[in-house]
Enzyme design. Structure first.
Site, short mmCIF file in Angstrom:
data_model
loop_
_atom_site.label_atom_id
_atom_site.label_comp_id
_atom_site.label_asym_id
_atom_site.label_seq_id
_atom_site.Cartn_x
_atom_site.Cartn_y
_atom_site.Cartn_z
N ARG A 140 0.82 -1.23 0.00
CA ARG A 140 0.00 0.00 0.00
C ARG A 140 0.85 1.27 0.00
O ARG A 140 0.41 2.33 0.44
CB ARG A 140 -0.97 0.04 1.16
CG ARG A 140 -1.99 -1.08 1.10
CD ARG A 140 -3.25 -0.71 1.85
NE ARG A 140 -4.22 -1.78 1.70
CZ ARG A 140 -4.30 -2.80 2.54
NH1 ARG A 140 -3.51 -2.89 3.58
NH2 ARG A 140 -5.21 -3.73 2.34
N LYS A 162 3.40 11.42 -11.65
CA LYS A 162 2.62 10.52 -12.52
C LYS A 162 3.40 9.22 -12.65
O LYS A 162 4.57 9.22 -13.05
CB LYS A 162 2.42 11.14 -13.90
CG LYS A 162 1.31 12.17 -13.94
CD LYS A 162 0.95 12.53 -15.38
CE LYS A 162 -0.15 13.56 -15.42
NZ LYS A 162 -0.42 14.03 -16.80
N GLU A 204 11.11 18.43 -24.94
CA GLU A 204 10.35 18.79 -23.73
C GLU A 204 10.87 20.10 -23.13
O GLU A 204 10.10 20.88 -22.58
CB GLU A 204 10.39 17.66 -22.69
CG GLU A 204 9.78 16.33 -23.16
CD GLU A 204 8.25 16.29 -23.15
OE1 GLU A 204 7.60 17.27 -22.72
OE2 GLU A 204 7.69 15.26 -23.59
N LYS A 246 7.98 22.83 -13.76
CA LYS A 246 7.12 21.67 -13.53
C LYS A 246 6.60 21.70 -12.09
O LYS A 246 5.42 21.45 -11.84
CB LYS A 246 7.89 20.38 -13.80
CG LYS A 246 7.08 19.12 -13.49
CD LYS A 246 6.59 18.42 -14.71
CE LYS A 246 5.61 17.31 -14.41
NZ LYS A 246 5.83 16.11 -15.18
N GLU A 256 -4.17 17.24 -12.03
CA GLU A 256 -4.60 17.59 -13.39
C GLU A 256 -6.11 17.84 -13.48
O GLU A 256 -6.79 17.32 -14.36
CB GLU A 256 -4.16 16.51 -14.39
CG GLU A 256 -4.06 17.04 -15.81
CD GLU A 256 -3.36 16.09 -16.78
OE1 GLU A 256 -2.44 15.36 -16.38
OE2 GLU A 256 -3.75 16.10 -17.95
N ARG A 260 -2.82 21.76 -15.03
CA ARG A 260 -1.70 20.87 -15.39
C ARG A 260 -1.76 20.43 -16.85
O ARG A 260 -0.75 20.07 -17.44
CB ARG A 260 -1.66 19.67 -14.44
CG ARG A 260 -0.44 18.78 -14.64
CD ARG A 260 -0.24 17.81 -13.47
NE ARG A 260 0.84 16.89 -13.74
CZ ARG A 260 1.43 16.12 -12.83
NH1 ARG A 260 1.04 16.15 -11.59
NH2 ARG A 260 2.40 15.29 -13.17
N ASN A 264 0.37 19.38 -21.72
CA ASN A 264 0.04 18.55 -22.88
C ASN A 264 0.27 19.26 -24.20
O ASN A 264 -0.08 18.74 -25.26
CB ASN A 264 -1.43 18.10 -22.82
CG ASN A 264 -1.65 17.10 -21.70
OD1 ASN A 264 -0.72 16.43 -21.29
ND2 ASN A 264 -2.87 17.05 -21.19
N HIS A 267 1.18 17.33 -27.18
CA HIS A 267 1.03 15.91 -26.87
C HIS A 267 -0.21 15.28 -27.51
O HIS A 267 -0.20 14.11 -27.82
CB HIS A 267 1.00 15.70 -25.35
CG HIS A 267 2.37 15.79 -24.73
ND1 HIS A 267 3.16 16.92 -24.82
CD2 HIS A 267 3.10 14.89 -24.03
CE1 HIS A 267 4.31 16.70 -24.20
NE2 HIS A 267 4.30 15.48 -23.71
N HIS A 271 0.66 12.14 -29.50
CA HIS A 271 0.18 10.79 -29.17
C HIS A 271 -0.50 10.15 -30.37
O HIS A 271 -0.32 8.96 -30.64
CB HIS A 271 -0.83 10.84 -28.00
CG HIS A 271 -0.19 11.11 -26.68
ND1 HIS A 271 -0.83 11.77 -25.66
CD2 HIS A 271 1.05 10.82 -26.21
CE1 HIS A 271 -0.01 11.87 -24.62
NE2 HIS A 271 1.13 11.30 -24.93
N HIS A 284 9.03 9.37 -28.33
CA HIS A 284 7.96 10.22 -27.80
C HIS A 284 8.26 11.71 -28.03
O HIS A 284 7.42 12.46 -28.55
CB HIS A 284 7.80 9.92 -26.30
CG HIS A 284 6.84 10.81 -25.59
ND1 HIS A 284 5.48 10.74 -25.82
CD2 HIS A 284 7.02 11.79 -24.68
CE1 HIS A 284 4.87 11.65 -25.07
NE2 HIS A 284 5.79 12.30 -24.37
#
Ligand code: NAD
Ligand code: GLY
Length: 377
Positions: A140, A162, A204, A246, A256, A260, A264, A267, A271, A284
Site C-alpha cells: 500500500r 505521474k 520537452e 514543472k 490535473e 496541469r 500537454n 502531446h 500521441h 515520444h
C-alpha cells in the site's frame, strides 16, 4: 562565471554558486527536494539517509543504465547503511508492463521489503513510471526515489508524481499519482545518452519555454549549439529551470483537474502520430516536436497567435534536429480517429493547448475532426 558565458544575467543568479542546486516541490506534508548537480550519484545514499529510514531498499533499473551506473548507486546506498536488492527489467517501452510489475512485486516481497523501505528508480521515464507505480502499490505504498538518467526524465517525468504502466489497450492506462520523496538528478549521466534520445528530451525543454518561459525559449534560440555540446553550466540551468516550472504547475494542480493540462502542449497530436506510426517511427519527444509545431500553426489558424510566433517555434525545433511535419502515414481521417480515441477526450472535445505568444498559452476545446482538418492544412 567567465565572461562570454552562454547564460544571460537571470540564469547567472541561479547557478554556479555550489556544486548542487536544490529545489523543493511544495506539497505540504508531501513536499520533496530535487537535487541537481554533476557527478552527484555517489551522494545518493547520504541524501536518502537524510530523508528516509535506512535498512532494506530496492533499486529498479535496466541493463543499459545498470551497466553504466548501478555499481556506483549500489555502493552509495551500502555506504549509507542501506541493504540493497536490485531488480533489472529489460530495456524498452514494451517492458513498462503489468508483467514487469509482477516481477518487481515477486522479487521485492521475496526480499522482505518493509513499508519504510524505499524503491529507487535508476533510469529514464520508462523505469521511473514503472518503479513509481510499484512503489505506490507495494504494501500500500513505500517511499519512492527518482534518479532520472535521460534528459526527458530529468526535465519532466521524474517530477510531479505521474506513475504507471502500459496496457495492450493503450499507453499509460494503468497508474497512480504518487509523489517521490527525493529526486536526485546527475546531469553527468547525460554524457552517455544516445544523441537521438538527448534531442527527444530537448523537445520537452523547448515545450517548457514555449508554454511558460519566453526567456528560457530565447536562451535556447541563442545557445542551442552549447546545449547540444552539453555545456555543464547551461544544461544544469536548463534542467533546474524546467524542474522549477514543472514544480510550479504541479503545486498549482497536482491531480490535473485543469491547469496541469498545459503540459500537454504538442502531446494530443504527438500521441496520435505515435499511435498511427505503431510507436516504431518516432521517439515520444520527436512525436511531441511534430505536435508542437502543428499546434503552433493551429493556434495561428484559430487567430490566437501571429505567424511569426508559430514560425519561431517550428524554427527552433528544426534547428534542434527534430521533426516538425505530419508524416504521410497520418492522413486527415486517420488522424481524426486517433485524436478521438485519446484517453483525455471528454464529451467528444479535446482540450487543446494553443499558443498566444512564446511563453503564454490558452485552452481551446476542439472536436477531433476540426482539429485534424486544421492540423493537415
Ligand atoms: P526511456 O526510459 O526508454 O530511455 C530511453 C533510452 O535511453 C533507453 O534505452 C534507456 O535504457 C537509455 N538510457 C537511459 N539513460 C541513459 C544514460 N544515461 N545513458 C545511456 N542510455 C540511457 O525513455 P524516456 O524518454 O526517458 O522516457 C519515456 C517514458 O516516459 C514513456 O514511457 C513516457 O510515457 C514516460 N513519461 C512519463 C511522464 C510522467 O510525467 N510520468 C512524462 C513524460 C513521459
Ligand atoms: N508530463 C505531463 C505531466 O506530468 O503532467
Amino acid at each position: 562565471m567567465p565572461p562570454g558565458s552562454p547564460l544571460g544575467p537571470s540564469a547567472r543568479r541561479n547557478v554556479g554558486q555550489s556544486n548542487v542546486d536544490l529545489l523543493t516541490v511544495e506539497l505540504g506534508d508531501r513536499a520533496y527536494p530535487i537535487v541537481i548537480g554533476a557527478e552527484v550519484l555517489d551522494d545518493l545514499g547520504r541524501r536518502m539517509a537524510g530523508h528516509l529510514r535506512t535498512g532494506s531498499a530496492a533499486v529498479i533499473t535496466n541493463p543499459t543504465v545498470g551497466g553504466l551506473y548501478l555499481a556506483r548507486v549500489e555502493s552509495a546506498l551500502r555506504t549509507a547503511d542501506f541493504d540493497v536488492t536490485t531488480v533489472e527489467i529489460p530495456d524498452g517501452e514494451e517492458h513498462k508492463s503489468l508483467e514487469s510489475l509482477a516481477r518487481i512485486y515477486d522479487r521485492l516481497l521475496a526480499a522482505r521489503l518493509e513499508r519504510s523501505s524505499p524503491i529507487v528508480a535508476l533510469g529514464g521515464g520508462v523505469i521511473g513510471d514503472l518503479a513509481g507505480f510499484a512503489a505506490a502499490t507495494l504494501l500500500r505504498g513505500v517511499p519512492f526515489v527518482q534518479v532520472p538518467t535521460t534528459l526527458l526524465a530529468q526535465v519532466d517525468s521524474s517530477v510531479g508524481g505521474k506513475t504507471g504502466v502500459n496496457h495492450p489497450a493503450g499507453k499509460n492506462l494503468i497508474g497512480a499519482f504518487y509523489q517521490p520523496r527525493l529526486v536526485l538528478i546527475d546531469i553527468a549521466t547525460l554524457k552517455t545518452l544516445p544523441r537521438r534520445q538527448l534531442l527527444a528530451g530537448l523537445a520537452e525543454v523547448i515545450k517548457y519555454g514555449a508554454i511558460l518561459d519566453a526567456d528560457l525559449f530565447a536562451l535556447l534560440e541563442r545557445e542551442l549549439a552549447h546545449v547540444l555540446a552539453l555545456d555543464d553550466t547551461l544544461v544544469r540551468h536548463l534542467v533546474r529551470r524546467c524542474c522549477e516550472l514543472k514544480a510550479m504547475v504541479v503545486q498549482r494542480d497536482e491531480f490535473e483537474a485543469d491547469y496541469r493540462s498545459i503540459l500537454n502542449f504538442g502531446h494530443t497530436l504527438g500521441h496520435a502520430i505515435e499511435g498511427l506510426t505503431a510507436y516504431q517511427r518516432y521517439l515520444h519527444g520527436e512525436a511531441v516536436a511534430i505536435g508542437m509545431a502543428v499546434a503552433a500553426r493551429v493556434s495561428c489558424l484559430k487567430g490566437h497567435c501571429n505567424r511569426e510566433t508559430a514560425e519561431r517555434i517550428t524554427r527552433l525545433l528544426e534547428r534542434a534536429g527534430l521533426p516538425t511535419g505530419i508524416p504521410r502515414e497520418c492522413p486527415e481521417p486517420q488522424l481524426a480517429a486517433a485524436i478521438a480515441g485519446d484517453k483525455k477526450v471528454a464529451s467528444g472535445k479535446v482540450k487543446f493547448v494553443c499558443i498566444e505568444e512564446v511563453g503564454r498559452t490558452r485552452f481551446e476545446y476542439l472536436g477531433a475532426p476540426e482539429l485534424a482538418a486544421l492540423a493537415v492544412q
